[in-house]
Write a protein that holds these residues in place. Sequence first.
Motif, PDB file in Angstrom:
ATOM      1  N   LEU A   5      -1.536  10.640  12.418  1.00  0.00           N
ATOM      2  CA  LEU A   5      -0.181  10.123  12.278  1.00  0.00           C
ATOM      3  C   LEU A   5      -0.157   9.126  11.131  1.00  0.00           C
ATOM      4  CD1 LEU A   5       2.743   9.460  13.214  1.00  0.00           C
ATOM      5  CD2 LEU A   5       1.724   7.854  14.855  1.00  0.00           C
ATOM      6  N   CYS A   6       0.692   9.371  10.143  1.00  0.00           N
ATOM      7  CA  CYS A   6       0.863   8.453   9.024  1.00  0.00           C
ATOM      8  C   CYS A   6       2.176   7.712   9.193  1.00  0.00           C
ATOM      9  CB  CYS A   6       0.857   9.213   7.694  1.00  0.00           C
ATOM     10  SG  CYS A   6       1.156   8.155   6.252  1.00  0.00           S
ATOM     11  N   LEU A   7       2.095   6.391   9.290  1.00  0.00           N
ATOM     12  CA  LEU A   7       3.279   5.545   9.396  1.00  0.00           C
ATOM     13  C   LEU A   7       3.646   5.014   8.020  1.00  0.00           C
ATOM     14  CD1 LEU A   7       2.288   3.443  12.538  1.00  0.00           C
ATOM     15  CD2 LEU A   7       3.778   5.446  12.479  1.00  0.00           C
ATOM     16  N   LEU A   8       4.910   5.129   7.641  1.00  0.00           N
ATOM     17  CA  LEU A   8       5.437   4.486   6.446  1.00  0.00           C
ATOM     18  C   LEU A   8       6.272   3.301   6.909  1.00  0.00           C
ATOM     19  CD1 LEU A   8       4.715   7.356   5.327  1.00  0.00           C
ATOM     20  CD2 LEU A   8       6.599   7.047   3.714  1.00  0.00           C
ATOM     21  N   GLY A   9       5.872   2.105   6.525  1.00  0.00           N
ATOM     22  CA  GLY A   9       6.602   0.929   6.961  1.00  0.00           C
ATOM     23  C   GLY A   9       5.923  -0.331   6.488  1.00  0.00           C
ATOM     24  N   ASP A  10       6.509  -1.470   6.830  1.00  0.00           N
ATOM     25  CA  ASP A  10       5.966  -2.764   6.441  1.00  0.00           C
ATOM     26  C   ASP A  10       4.794  -3.123   7.352  1.00  0.00           C
ATOM     27  OD1 ASP A  10       7.772  -3.103   4.401  1.00  0.00           O
ATOM     28  OD2 ASP A  10       9.156  -4.341   5.573  1.00  0.00           O
ATOM     29  N   ALA A  11       3.584  -3.100   6.797  1.00  0.00           N
ATOM     30  CA  ALA A  11       2.399  -3.394   7.605  1.00  0.00           C
ATOM     31  C   ALA A  11       2.317  -4.855   8.007  1.00  0.00           C
ATOM     32  CB  ALA A  11       1.142  -2.987   6.846  1.00  0.00           C
ATOM     33  N   ASN A  12       3.111  -5.712   7.375  1.00  0.00           N
ATOM     34  CA  ASN A  12       3.134  -7.120   7.778  1.00  0.00           C
ATOM     35  C   ASN A  12       4.132  -7.385   8.899  1.00  0.00           C
ATOM     36  OD1 ASN A  12       5.509  -6.870   6.344  1.00  0.00           O
ATOM     37  ND2 ASN A  12       5.188  -8.675   5.053  1.00  0.00           N
ATOM     38  N   SER A  13       4.799  -6.339   9.374  1.00  0.00           N
ATOM     39  CA  SER A  13       5.737  -6.481  10.492  1.00  0.00           C
ATOM     40  C   SER A  13       4.989  -6.348  11.817  1.00  0.00           C
ATOM     41  CB  SER A  13       6.829  -5.401  10.422  1.00  0.00           C
ATOM     42  OG  SER A  13       7.490  -5.290  11.662  1.00  0.00           O
ATOM     43  N   VAL A  14       5.201  -7.314  12.696  1.00  0.00           N
ATOM     44  CA  VAL A  14       4.536  -7.252  13.994  1.00  0.00           C
ATOM     45  C   VAL A  14       4.943  -5.997  14.751  1.00  0.00           C
ATOM     46  CG1 VAL A  14       6.330  -8.624  15.162  1.00  0.00           C
ATOM     47  CG2 VAL A  14       4.012  -8.568  16.092  1.00  0.00           C
ATOM     48  N   HIS A  15       6.161  -5.509  14.537  1.00  0.00           N
ATOM     49  CA  HIS A  15       6.622  -4.332  15.275  1.00  0.00           C
ATOM     50  C   HIS A  15       5.884  -3.073  14.821  1.00  0.00           C
ATOM     51  CE1 HIS A  15       9.520  -6.984  16.911  1.00  0.00           C
ATOM     52  NE2 HIS A  15      10.251  -7.078  15.822  1.00  0.00           N
ATOM     53  N   TYR A  84      11.745   3.197   3.620  1.00  0.00           N
ATOM     54  CA  TYR A  84      10.643   4.122   3.849  1.00  0.00           C
ATOM     55  C   TYR A  84      11.140   5.504   4.276  1.00  0.00           C
ATOM     56  CZ  TYR A  84       7.600   0.047   3.517  1.00  0.00           C
ATOM     57  OH  TYR A  84       6.931  -1.077   3.079  1.00  0.00           O
ATOM     58  N   GLY A  85      12.282   5.549   4.955  1.00  0.00           N
ATOM     59  CA  GLY A  85      12.857   6.846   5.308  1.00  0.00           C
ATOM     60  C   GLY A  85      13.230   7.640   4.075  1.00  0.00           C
ATOM     61  N   PHE A  86      13.808   6.965   3.091  1.00  0.00           N
ATOM     62  CA  PHE A  86      14.138   7.630   1.826  1.00  0.00           C
ATOM     63  C   PHE A  86      12.879   8.170   1.151  1.00  0.00           C
ATOM     64  CE2 PHE A  86      14.290   7.052  -2.819  1.00  0.00           C
ATOM     65  CZ  PHE A  86      15.214   8.029  -3.142  1.00  0.00           C
ATOM     66  N   LEU A  87      11.816   7.355   1.111  1.00  0.00           N
ATOM     67  CA  LEU A  87      10.567   7.830   0.516  1.00  0.00           C
ATOM     68  C   LEU A  87      10.045   9.066   1.243  1.00  0.00           C
ATOM     69  CD1 LEU A  87       8.569   4.514  -0.131  1.00  0.00           C
ATOM     70  CD2 LEU A  87      10.063   5.776  -1.700  1.00  0.00           C
ATOM     71  N   ALA A  88      10.031   9.010   2.570  1.00  0.00           N
ATOM     72  CA  ALA A  88       9.521  10.141   3.347  1.00  0.00           C
ATOM     73  C   ALA A  88      10.359  11.391   3.128  1.00  0.00           C
ATOM     74  CB  ALA A  88       9.488   9.770   4.828  1.00  0.00           C
ATOM     75  N   ALA A  89      11.679  11.216   3.027  1.00  0.00           N
ATOM     76  CA  ALA A  89      12.551  12.367   2.778  1.00  0.00           C
ATOM     77  C   ALA A  89      12.245  12.997   1.433  1.00  0.00           C
ATOM     78  CB  ALA A  89      14.020  11.928   2.848  1.00  0.00           C
ATOM     79  N   ARG A  90      11.981  12.182   0.427  1.00  0.00           N
ATOM     80  CA  ARG A  90      11.654  12.696  -0.902  1.00  0.00           C
ATOM     81  C   ARG A  90      10.287  13.388  -0.919  1.00  0.00           C
ATOM     82  NH1 ARG A  90      13.888  10.711  -5.537  1.00  0.00           N
ATOM     83  NH2 ARG A  90      12.597  12.359  -6.465  1.00  0.00           N
TER      84      ARG A  90
END
Length: 358
Positions: A5-15, A84-90
């Motif tokens: 599983l590859c997550l695209l997101g802010d790795a500095n976010s606790v969530h 990140y959703g835009f990046l993943a869509a592209r």
Amino acid sequence: MAEHLCLLGDANSVHLRRWALEMATRGFRISIVTARPQPLEGIEQIVLPPVRRSADWLWRVGAARRAVAALAPDLVHAHYVTSYGFLAARIGRRPLVMTAWGSDLLLTPERSALLRALTGWTLHRADLVTGDSLDLVAAADAYGLRRPAVQLHWGADMARFAPADWPARAPFEIVSLRSWEPNYRIPVILQAAAALHHEAPQRPLHLHLLGGGPDEAALRAQAQALGLAQVVSFHGRLDDAGMAAVLARCKASVSVPASDATSVSVLESMAAGVPVVASDLPANRQWLDADRRLIVPVDDATALAGALRLLRDDDTLARQVSEHQLARMRMDGDRRVQMDRMAALYRELLADQHPLRR
């Protein structure tokens, strides 16, 4: 072999960090592609060039595409639709999951017809869209998705955020777990605390501000100007144990943003048995139906002070609200249950993409 599983997101976010760790415990191999890195033990990260303004996302597609190609994951999950959703869509790799965080669907698309069109284009590239409140799910579904969006929230760690014995708590201590930035209206909380303090200076009162953020200097200056220097503690960012320790002291938790979906800090306060006073937003009304007097208009410091006064002066009410909110969390607020649901959805998507996996 574990599904990757590859997550695209802010790795500095606790969530996002919690999400990654939860899925790792459920047998997934996890990697993160991020423009805002922070190391996470045992999880590979590929760092994109920094993003300093919204337009920068348009120029990160190539780097994101190369990163995902190098990782070759089985599944991609982008957190926050309009970045990140835009990046993943592209990138176009499937299966693709997108999770809306709130402002990305509730505010950003309303700024212009172009942003709304781009948001719709992005969402239509996802095989599954999730959101953590009914209004967020409805906002996603309004784009006419191929598959209805799924309400799935972050949940709270019910073991970590557990109620303390009520008599052990200080006379009247208030906590805010929200970040120190404009949307979360920390100045309004300070104004309400000042009203309570100055109307009854002999009554013990203390406000704990957690979260940290860019507005710290202005908030400290405001607290000083309001005569709250001895009343407010600026804790900044704390880990889960630190947050739980502060919550155990408090009889009220305040969350009054101008815009929000389901707030993890609200859920954690409820799980800890701390009555929540919140702004009048759909997601808050969805969770906080114990006493509507504790739902206040956005930017209304007088109403907020009144709600806090209720909890200060009526211990029976405060206990009732605490018990009701805790019961609600035990019913459907456990993070473990929500993450189990998400893991099952991932595996369903993988099975649909690769029938031989069934």
